[in-house]
Design a protein around this motif. Structure first.
Motif, PDB file in Angstrom:
ATOM      1  N   ILE A  51       0.841  -1.201   0.000  1.00 36.66           N
ATOM      2  CA  ILE A  51       0.000   0.000   0.000  1.00 36.66           C
ATOM      3  C   ILE A  51       0.876   1.251   0.000  1.00 36.66           C
ATOM      4  O   ILE A  51       0.640   2.215  -0.737  1.00 36.66           O
ATOM      5  CB  ILE A  51      -0.932  -0.003   1.230  1.00 36.66           C
ATOM      6  N   SER A  52       1.929   1.239   0.816  1.00 38.69           N
ATOM      7  CA  SER A  52       2.842   2.369   0.881  1.00 38.69           C
ATOM      8  C   SER A  52       3.567   2.573  -0.441  1.00 38.69           C
ATOM      9  O   SER A  52       3.788   3.714  -0.886  1.00 38.69           O
ATOM     10  CB  SER A  52       3.863   2.146   2.005  1.00 38.69           C
ATOM     11  N   PHE A  53       3.934   1.483  -1.115  1.00 41.22           N
ATOM     12  CA  PHE A  53       4.607   1.554  -2.412  1.00 41.22           C
ATOM     13  C   PHE A  53       3.700   2.219  -3.444  1.00 41.22           C
ATOM     14  O   PHE A  53       4.132   3.116  -4.191  1.00 41.22           O
ATOM     15  CB  PHE A  53       4.981   0.138  -2.848  1.00 41.22           C
ATOM     16  N   ILE A  54       2.446   1.818  -3.491  1.00 42.73           N
ATOM     17  CA  ILE A  54       1.485   2.409  -4.429  1.00 42.73           C
ATOM     18  C   ILE A  54       1.343   3.905  -4.180  1.00 42.73           C
ATOM     19  O   ILE A  54       1.406   4.729  -5.107  1.00 42.73           O
ATOM     20  CB  ILE A  54       0.117   1.704  -4.316  1.00 42.73           C
ATOM     21  N   ASN A  55       1.185   4.289  -2.913  1.00 40.74           N
ATOM     22  CA  ASN A  55       1.004   5.707  -2.599  1.00 40.74           C
ATOM     23  C   ASN A  55       2.263   6.521  -2.908  1.00 40.74           C
ATOM     24  O   ASN A  55       2.175   7.654  -3.401  1.00 40.74           O
ATOM     25  CB  ASN A  55       0.603   5.868  -1.133  1.00 40.74           C
ATOM     26  N   GLY A  66      -7.506   9.896  -3.274  1.00 41.84           N
ATOM     27  CA  GLY A  66      -6.952   9.010  -4.281  1.00 41.84           C
ATOM     28  C   GLY A  66      -5.918   8.033  -3.762  1.00 41.84           C
ATOM     29  O   GLY A  66      -5.409   7.205  -4.517  1.00 41.84           O
ATOM     30  N   ALA A  67      -5.575   8.108  -2.470  1.00 43.27           N
ATOM     31  CA  ALA A  67      -4.567   7.206  -1.908  1.00 43.27           C
ATOM     32  C   ALA A  67      -5.107   5.777  -1.834  1.00 43.27           C
ATOM     33  O   ALA A  67      -6.314   5.548  -1.726  1.00 43.27           O
ATOM     34  CB  ALA A  67      -4.147   7.676  -0.517  1.00 43.27           C
ATOM     35  N   ALA A  68      -4.201   4.804  -1.908  1.00 35.94           N
ATOM     36  CA  ALA A  68      -4.584   3.394  -1.808  1.00 35.94           C
ATOM     37  C   ALA A  68      -5.138   3.111  -0.417  1.00 35.94           C
ATOM     38  O   ALA A  68      -4.682   3.673   0.583  1.00 35.94           O
ATOM     39  CB  ALA A  68      -3.388   2.506  -2.092  1.00 35.94           C
ATOM     40  N   ARG A  69      -6.117   2.223  -0.406  1.00 37.46           N
ATOM     41  CA  ARG A  69      -6.758   1.871   0.859  1.00 37.46           C
ATOM     42  C   ARG A  69      -5.944   0.829   1.613  1.00 37.46           C
ATOM     43  O   ARG A  69      -5.077   0.173   1.047  1.00 37.46           O
ATOM     44  CB  ARG A  69      -8.163   1.335   0.586  1.00 37.46           C
ATOM     45  N   SER A  70      -6.250   0.672   2.900  1.00 38.68           N
ATOM     46  CA  SER A  70      -5.574  -0.347   3.686  1.00 38.68           C
ATOM     47  C   SER A  70      -5.927  -1.729   3.153  1.00 38.68           C
ATOM     48  O   SER A  70      -6.964  -1.917   2.508  1.00 38.68           O
ATOM     49  CB  SER A  70      -5.975  -0.251   5.160  1.00 38.68           C
ATOM     50  N   SER A  71      -5.065  -2.690   3.416  1.00 35.61           N
ATOM     51  CA  SER A  71      -5.249  -4.027   2.869  1.00 35.61           C
ATOM     52  C   SER A  71      -6.559  -4.662   3.307  1.00 35.61           C
ATOM     53  O   SER A  71      -7.146  -5.465   2.578  1.00 35.61           O
ATOM     54  CB  SER A  71      -4.073  -4.916   3.285  1.00 35.61           C
ATOM     55  N   SER A  72      -7.067  -4.301   4.492  1.00 32.06           N
ATOM     56  CA  SER A  72      -8.299  -4.904   4.997  1.00 32.06           C
ATOM     57  C   SER A  72      -9.533  -4.456   4.225  1.00 32.06           C
ATOM     58  O   SER A  72     -10.587  -5.073   4.305  1.00 32.06           O
ATOM     59  CB  SER A  72      -8.475  -4.567   6.485  1.00 32.06           C
TER      60      SER A  72
END
Length: 376
Positions: A51-55, A66-72
Motif C-alpha cells: 500500500i505504501s509503495f502504491i502511494n 486518491g490514496a490506496a486503501r488499507s489491505s483490509s
C-alpha cells in the motif's frame, strides 16, 4: 537541446512523420505525452508495504484523496485501479498475490489479471520468493514481456545488514531455475529515493518504448535531483514536438500570430510541468509534511512565476517576448529539427522552442532547490 535531439529516437520518428507531411502523428504524440498514458501493475500480498509503495509512486500520503486503501478494505482476489489524482491516465493496478497452488498454471493467473495489458509489472514480495512468483516471471520472459521486475519491498523491521543476504538468496533461487543474470530490486516503499528504486527506474526507462518512458518520468513525483533532470529532458522533447507543429503549420510566418495560436498548447505543457515537478501548492505542502519542514519556507523557494501559477497571460507574454527577441539558431539544429517543407517557419519554431525551454529550465531549478531544502 542538441543532446535531447540526439538522445531520443522519439524525436527522430516525429521528424520523419513531419517530413512525410504527417502532422497528425506529431499532434498525437504531443497529446499522448500531455496525458501521460501509462499503466503499471503491482502483484503481491496486500500488506502495508505494498500500500505504501502504491502511494509513494503517486506521491501521496495515507488519507490523501486518491490514496490506496488499507489491505483490509480490499478483497484478496480483486483487481483495484488507482488513478493518479494529478495525472489521471497514470494508473497503478493493485493485483492479487500469485496463488500458492500445486500444480500451478501461470498462464491461468496471468489471463485472469490481464497481465499483458500493463506497460510494466512489479512482482513484489516481502519475505522470500515463492515458486509461483518465479513461474509467472519465467512465463512473462517466455512471452517476451521484459518489463517485469522482481521487487523486494523492505519493511521497517528489515535490518540493512540482512538485505543483501535476502537479495542473494532470491538471486540464487532464480539462477537455479535457469534465469540468466537475474535482478532483484530492494525498494523501501516509504522512501523511494533510497536503495534500488533509482536503478529500477533507470532500467524501466530503457526497457519501455520511449513515449511511455517519457510519460512515466512526467507522472512520477520528484524523488531526486536526477529525476528532476530526467523530467526536464522529457519535457524538452515535448516542447520540441509542440514547436515543430507550430513551425509545420505556419508556413508563412506572421509575427506574433503563431504565439497566439499556440498559447493554449503552451499553457497545457507548462501546467503539466508544474504538476510533474511538484511545484503546485498542494504538492509542496505534502512534501513539507512528509519531511517535517515549514511549508512557507519551501514555497518561498519558487522564484519562477510559472512555478507558483501557470496563467495564459504569463505564457502569452513569454511567447511574445521570445518572438520579438529571437536568439540565433544554428543551421545544423534547424536541419535536425524542422522538416524541409517548413524551414521558412523557423521563426515560429525558434520562438516557441526558446520560450518554453527557458520556462522549463526555470521551473526545474525551483524544483531542485525545494528538494535540496526538504531533504537537507
Amino acid at each position: 537541446m542538441v543532446d535531447v535531439l540526439r538522445g531520443l529516437n522519439l524525436l527522430q520518428s516525429l521528424k520523419e512523420s513531419m517530413e512525410s507531411n504527417k502532422l497528425s502523428e506529431v499532434k498525437d504524440a504531443v497529446e499522448d505525452l500531455l496525458i501521460s498514458r501509462i499503466n503499471l501493475a503491482i502483484v503481491g500480498d496486500r500488506v502495508e508495504e505494498k500500500i505504501s509503495f502504491i502511494n509513494s509512486l503517486h506521491g501521496l500520503c495515507p488519507g490523501d484523496e486518491g490514496a490506496a486503501r488499507s489491505s483490509s478494505a480490499v478483497d484478496t482476489d480483486d483487481v483495484v485501479c488507482y488513478p493518479n489524482p494529478k495525472h489521471t491516465d497514470f494508473r497503478l493496478w493493485d493485483l492479487p498475490p500469485v496463488p500458492q497452488l500445486s500444480p500451478f498454471e501461470p498462464e491461468t493467473f496471468m489471463d485472469r489479471v490481464k497481465f499483458a495489458r500493463y506497460n510494466a509489472v512489479f512482482m513484489t514480495f516481502t519475505q522470500t520468493l515463492t515458486p509461483g512468483v518465479v513461474e509467472v516471471f519465467l512465463q512473462a520472459r517466455s512471452l517476451q514481456q521484459h518489463t517485469v521486475y522482481l521487487t523486494f519491498l523492505v519493511s521497517g523491521n528489515d535490518k540493512d545488514k540482512n538485505l543483501e543476504e535476502k537479495r542473494r538468496a532470491s538471486v540464487e533461487m532464480l539462477t537455479s531455475k535457469g534465469v540468466s543474470q537475474p535482478k532483484v530490486y530492494l525498494v523501501r516503499p516509504s522512501a523511494l529515493e533510497t536503495l534500488d528504486f533509482p536503478a529500477l527506474l533507470e532500467d524501466m526507462t530503457k526497457d519501455l518504448p520511449e513515449i511511455r518512458s517519457c510519460a512515466l518520468l512526467m507522472a512520477l513525483p520528484t524523488l531526486t535531483t536526477t529525476l528532476v533532470s530526467q523530467k526536464k529532458e522529457a519535457f524538452k522533447a515535448l516542447v520540441w514536438a509542440a514547436a515543430s507543429i507550430s513551425g509545420g503549420m505556419s508556413t508563412i510566418p506572421v509575427p506574433f500570430v503563431a504565439s497566439m495560436v499556440d498559447s493554449s498548447v503552451a499553457v497545457r505543457i507548462l501546467s503539466k510541468a508544474q504538476a510533474s515537478l511538484c511545484l503546485d501548492d498542494a504538492s509542496v505542502e505534502r512534501l513539507a509534511r512528509q519531511r517535517g519542514v515549514e511549508p512557507l519556507s519551501l514555497k518561498a523557494l519558487r522564484a519562477c512565476t510559472l512555478s507558483v501559477e501557470v496563467t495564459k497571460g504569463e505564457v502569452k507574454s513569454r511567447l511574445a517576448a521570445a518572438e520579438k527577441d529571437l536568439p540565433s539558431i544554428s543551421s545544423k539544429l534547424m536541419q535536425m529539427a524542422v522538416p524541409r517543407h517548413a524551414r521558412s517557419a523557423g521563426r515560429s519554431f525558434s520562438a516557441t522552442l526558446h520560450a518554453l525551454n527557458a520556462a522549463i529550465d526555470d521551473m526545474a531549478a525551483d524544483a531542485e532547490k525545494i528538494l535540496a531544502s526538504a531533504f537537507g
